[in-house]
Write a protein that holds these residues in place. Structure first.
Motif, PDB file in Angstrom:
ATOM      1  N   HIS A 162      52.274  40.488  36.862  1.00 28.32           N
ATOM      2  CA  HIS A 162      51.558  40.812  37.686  1.00 28.32           C
ATOM      3  C   HIS A 162      50.532  40.325  37.658  1.00 28.32           C
ATOM      4  O   HIS A 162      49.911  39.387  38.933  1.00 28.32           O
ATOM      5  N   VAL A 163      49.939  39.109  37.023  1.00 29.41           N
ATOM      6  CA  VAL A 163      48.882  38.093  37.604  1.00 29.41           C
ATOM      7  C   VAL A 163      49.324  37.004  38.019  1.00 29.41           C
ATOM      8  O   VAL A 163      48.379  36.553  39.483  1.00 29.41           O
ATOM      9  N   LEU A 164      50.326  36.831  38.143  1.00 30.77           N
ATOM     10  CA  LEU A 164      51.386  36.412  39.277  1.00 30.77           C
ATOM     11  C   LEU A 164      51.257  36.308  41.015  1.00 30.77           C
ATOM     12  O   LEU A 164      50.600  36.131  41.206  1.00 30.77           O
ATOM     13  N   LEU A 189      49.356  39.280  41.677  1.00 26.44           N
ATOM     14  CA  LEU A 189      48.214  38.962  42.377  1.00 26.44           C
ATOM     15  C   LEU A 189      47.439  37.797  42.744  1.00 26.44           C
ATOM     16  O   LEU A 189      46.587  37.977  43.705  1.00 26.44           O
ATOM     17  N   GLY A 190      47.810  36.852  41.826  1.00 21.71           N
ATOM     18  CA  GLY A 190      47.336  36.435  43.095  1.00 21.71           C
ATOM     19  C   GLY A 190      48.043  34.964  44.001  1.00 21.71           C
ATOM     20  O   GLY A 190      46.896  34.346  44.784  1.00 21.71           O
ATOM     21  N   LEU A 191      49.467  35.081  44.350  1.00 23.00           N
ATOM     22  CA  LEU A 191      50.194  35.392  45.405  1.00 23.00           C
ATOM     23  C   LEU A 191      49.371  36.073  46.339  1.00 23.00           C
ATOM     24  O   LEU A 191      49.469  35.702  47.323  1.00 23.00           O
ATOM     25  N   SER A 204      46.159  36.907  46.680  1.00 19.74           N
ATOM     26  CA  SER A 204      45.128  36.837  47.235  1.00 19.74           C
ATOM     27  C   SER A 204      44.837  35.742  47.983  1.00 19.74           C
ATOM     28  O   SER A 204      44.049  35.169  48.162  1.00 19.74           O
ATOM     29  N   ARG A 205      45.888  34.688  47.698  1.00 20.18           N
ATOM     30  CA  ARG A 205      46.031  33.450  48.071  1.00 20.18           C
ATOM     31  C   ARG A 205      45.425  33.796  49.714  1.00 20.18           C
ATOM     32  O   ARG A 205      46.510  34.230  50.707  1.00 20.18           O
ATOM     33  N   TRP A 234      47.035  32.615  53.567  1.00 22.07           N
ATOM     34  CA  TRP A 234      47.926  31.970  54.013  1.00 22.07           C
ATOM     35  C   TRP A 234      47.869  31.549  55.236  1.00 22.07           C
ATOM     36  O   TRP A 234      48.740  30.818  55.801  1.00 22.07           O
TER      37      TRP A 234
END
Length: 273
Positions: free
Chosen positions: A30-32, A34-36, A38-39, A41
């Motif tokens: 889930h952390v991964l 959310l990180g993708l 929020s980036r 693009w």
């Protein structure tokens, strides 16, 4: 050499026991994500237009590969197999033929048995029919004999009754004939006048023809006495005595048989009582 025990110790930690590993892995995933998400693009650089490069082309003929002829089929000698199959087929046909022969024999045997059974039944039925006919014929003959005996007995009884009746009738008729004959003789005698030349041995046979009412139709002298006076006196006596109405009481049959033609012998001595 020391990392392996460390990793092993890590995985032996209680967090990785039971559902701990799955929970940890789920949190990291889930952390991964959310990180993708929020980036940012978006592309900050502008698109650059690159001029096309010229390309030199030439036709190159590619030699086609020659077709490879099929490899010759290997010749397999299967004559032994065919011989075995042919032999097996012959055995099957022979077995089928033998089975058919057996079947035909069984059918023929059944037909023969059925024919024998039918002939046996027909013979028994014929014998039974002959027995019934013989019994019927015996019964018919017995009834016929009984009927014949009954008829003969009836005829015997009827004949005896007829004979008895005839005898009774004859006796009665004889009595009537005797009575009326005597009556006629007495009537004639009472009307007879004895001529002087008459003798006791003289006999005159005369015949009287009479009607059923007693009327004298004719008187004939059948045999004379040899004395004319005597014969005439007899005929005159008859004519004087007639008619004889007493004869009307007789049955016609009795009259016809005895008095229609009545012969009478007249003797002087018969008048003597």
């Amino acid at each position: 050499m020391k990392k392996i025990p460390l990793i092993g110790a890590l995985f032996n930690h209680k967090l990785f026991q039971g559902y701990g590993f799955a929970v940890v892995f789920s949190l990291l995933l889930h952390v991964l994500i959310l990180g993708l998400v929020s980036r940012d693009w978006s592309t900050a650089d502008e698109l650059r237009i690159v001029p096309p490069k010229s390309i030199k082309a030439s036709v190159v003929e590619i030699a086609q590969p020659k077709p490879i002829p099929p490899a010759p089929k290997a010749v397999v000698d299967n004559s032994a197999q065919k011989a075995r199959e042919l032999a097996a087929q012959k055995r099957k046909e022979e077995a089928r033929r033998q089975a058919e022969i057996k079947k035909q024999k069984e059918l023929a045997l059944k037909k023969e048995q059925a024919a024998k059974e039918k002939a046996k039944k027909e013979k028994a039925a014929r014998k039974e029919q002959e027995r019934q006919q013989r019994l019927a014929e015996e019964s018919r003959k017995k009834k016929q004999q009984e009927e014949l005996r009954r008829q003969l007995e009836q005829e015997r009884v009827a004949r005896e009754q007829a004979q008895a009746a005839a005898a009774e009738q004859a006796e009665q008729e004889a009595g009537e004939v005797a009575y009326y004959s005597e009556l006629l003789k007495n009537l004639i005698a009472r009307n007879w006048n004895r001529p002087p030349s008459a003798r006791n041995n003289m006999v005159a046979l005369v015949q009287l023809s009479l009607s059923p009412f007693g009327d004298l139709l004719e008187v004939r002298l059948l045999e004379g006495s040899g004395n004319d006076a005597y014969d005439r006196s007899v005929v005159q006596a008859i004519q004087k005595a007639a008619p004889f109405p007493e004869l009307k009481k007789l049955e016609r049959r009795v009259f016809d048989n005895n008095f229609k033609r009545f012969n009478f012998r007249f003797r002087p001595e018969d008048l003597v009582r």
